[in-house]
Design a protein around this motif. Structure first.
Motif, PDB file in Angstrom:
ATOM      1  N   ASN A   1      -6.353   0.277  -9.326  1.00  0.00           N
ATOM      2  CA  ASN A   1      -7.301   1.181  -8.273  1.00  0.00           C
ATOM      3  C   ASN A   1      -6.737   2.608  -8.013  1.00  0.00           C
ATOM      4  O   ASN A   1      -7.492   3.499  -8.114  1.00  0.00           O
ATOM      5  N   SER A   2      -5.567   2.561  -7.808  1.00  0.00           N
ATOM      6  CA  SER A   2      -4.821   3.745  -7.222  1.00  0.00           C
ATOM      7  C   SER A   2      -4.647   4.825  -8.689  1.00  0.00           C
ATOM      8  O   SER A   2      -4.761   6.096  -8.550  1.00  0.00           O
TER       9      SER A   2
ATOM     10  N   GLY B   1      -6.286   4.397 -11.408  1.00  0.00           N
ATOM     11  CA  GLY B   1      -7.437   4.156 -12.042  1.00  0.00           C
ATOM     12  C   GLY B   1      -8.070   5.613 -12.971  1.00  0.00           C
ATOM     13  O   GLY B   1      -8.780   5.464 -14.034  1.00  0.00           O
ATOM     14  N   ASP B   2      -8.160   6.470 -11.888  1.00  0.00           N
ATOM     15  CA  ASP B   2      -8.794   7.840 -12.516  1.00  0.00           C
ATOM     16  C   ASP B   2      -7.897   8.483 -13.246  1.00  0.00           C
ATOM     17  O   ASP B   2      -8.346   9.710 -13.727  1.00  0.00           O
TER      18      ASP B   2
ATOM     19  N   LYS C   1      -4.003  -4.993  -9.279  1.00  0.00           N
ATOM     20  CA  LYS C   1      -5.284  -4.521  -8.935  1.00  0.00           C
ATOM     21  C   LYS C   1      -5.177  -3.072  -8.033  1.00  0.00           C
ATOM     22  O   LYS C   1      -5.804  -2.150  -8.147  1.00  0.00           O
ATOM     23  N   ARG C   2      -4.247  -3.348  -7.094  1.00  0.00           N
ATOM     24  CA  ARG C   2      -3.766  -2.218  -6.372  1.00  0.00           C
ATOM     25  C   ARG C   2      -3.472  -0.962  -7.081  1.00  0.00           C
ATOM     26  O   ARG C   2      -3.815   0.219  -6.789  1.00  0.00           O
TER      27      ARG C   2
ATOM     28  N   GLU D   1       0.957  -1.219   0.033  1.00  0.00           N
ATOM     29  CA  GLU D   1      -0.023  -0.094   0.067  1.00  0.00           C
ATOM     30  C   GLU D   1       0.974   1.342  -0.070  1.00  0.00           C
ATOM     31  O   GLU D   1       0.475   2.006  -0.742  1.00  0.00           O
TER      32      GLU D   1
ATOM     33  N   LYS E   1     -10.123  -4.158 -16.787  1.00  0.00           N
ATOM     34  CA  LYS E   1     -10.067  -2.933 -16.013  1.00  0.00           C
ATOM     35  C   LYS E   1      -9.183  -1.861 -16.702  1.00  0.00           C
ATOM     36  O   LYS E   1      -8.705  -0.846 -16.511  1.00  0.00           O
TER      37      LYS E   1
END
Length: 185
Positions: A50-51, A53-54, A46-47, A17, A86
């Motif tokens: 997700n971090s 992704g935007d 995936k982490r 993280e 994704k």
């Protein structure tokens, strides 16, 4: 320029993280939109997705090659489909600095072995970061005209992040590790 490096007291999954957080922060500071991440079954990928992704970020997920399927280390089709769904690209191929013919020989002292062992002096993640950038470059999955962020680790998860000016494997002498963002001490 003054830049801090984040050192983890131990290597391993528990640093994932923080590594991803530091990677995203530095990517924003440097306007880097190319991220290459090592991931065996997709958890670390995936982490990262997700971090980032935007953002409009090209994420390349490099998996271990099929030669390690007996060990259970290869990404399953469903895991790959989920990551690609994704928006990330998944690359599975022989590793540039390992898993080749030299590994099957008792004395792996060829150029790949020397480079791999030199990078291991920093950490396993450092070796993997360089390796996955070379692999992504050779596959044509990253922009060769800009720096990329590489994220990898020791065993599972992520504990190493570096900024790299990429090169192709055959032009390895042009690769540059520009910054170390995080690594185990």
């Amino acid at each position: 320029m003054k830049k801090e490096i984040y050192y983890f007291s131990e290597s391993g999954t528990e640093n994932t993280e923080k590594t991803v957080e530091l990677a995203r922060k530095r990517a924003k500071e440097l306007n880097i939109d190319e991220v290459v991440v090592a991931s065996t079954h997709g958890k670390t990928a995936k982490r990262v997705i997700n971090s980032f992704g935007d953002e409009n970020t090209n994420i390349v997920v490099v998996t271990i090659c099929e030669a390690y399927s007996e060990e259970g280390w290869t990404m399953k089709d469903q895991e790959k489909k989920e990551i690609e769904g994704k928006g990330a690209k998944v690359l599975t191929c022989p590793h540039t600095l390992s898993a080749g013919i030299g590994e099957s020989l008792e004395n792996n002292s060829g150029a790949e072995g020397i480079v791999a062992n030199t990078l291991y002096r920093f950490s396993q993640g450092m070796k993997v970061c360089v390796e996955i950038v070379l692999m992504a470059a050779d596959a044509g999955l990253i922009n060769m005209n800009q720096e990329v962020l590489a994220i990898a680790g020791t065993g599972n998860g992520a504990d190493t992040c570096v900024v790299i000016k990429p090169s192709y494997t055959r032009k390895f002498d042009e690769l540059e590790i520009k910054e170390i963002i995080a690594m185990p001490r």
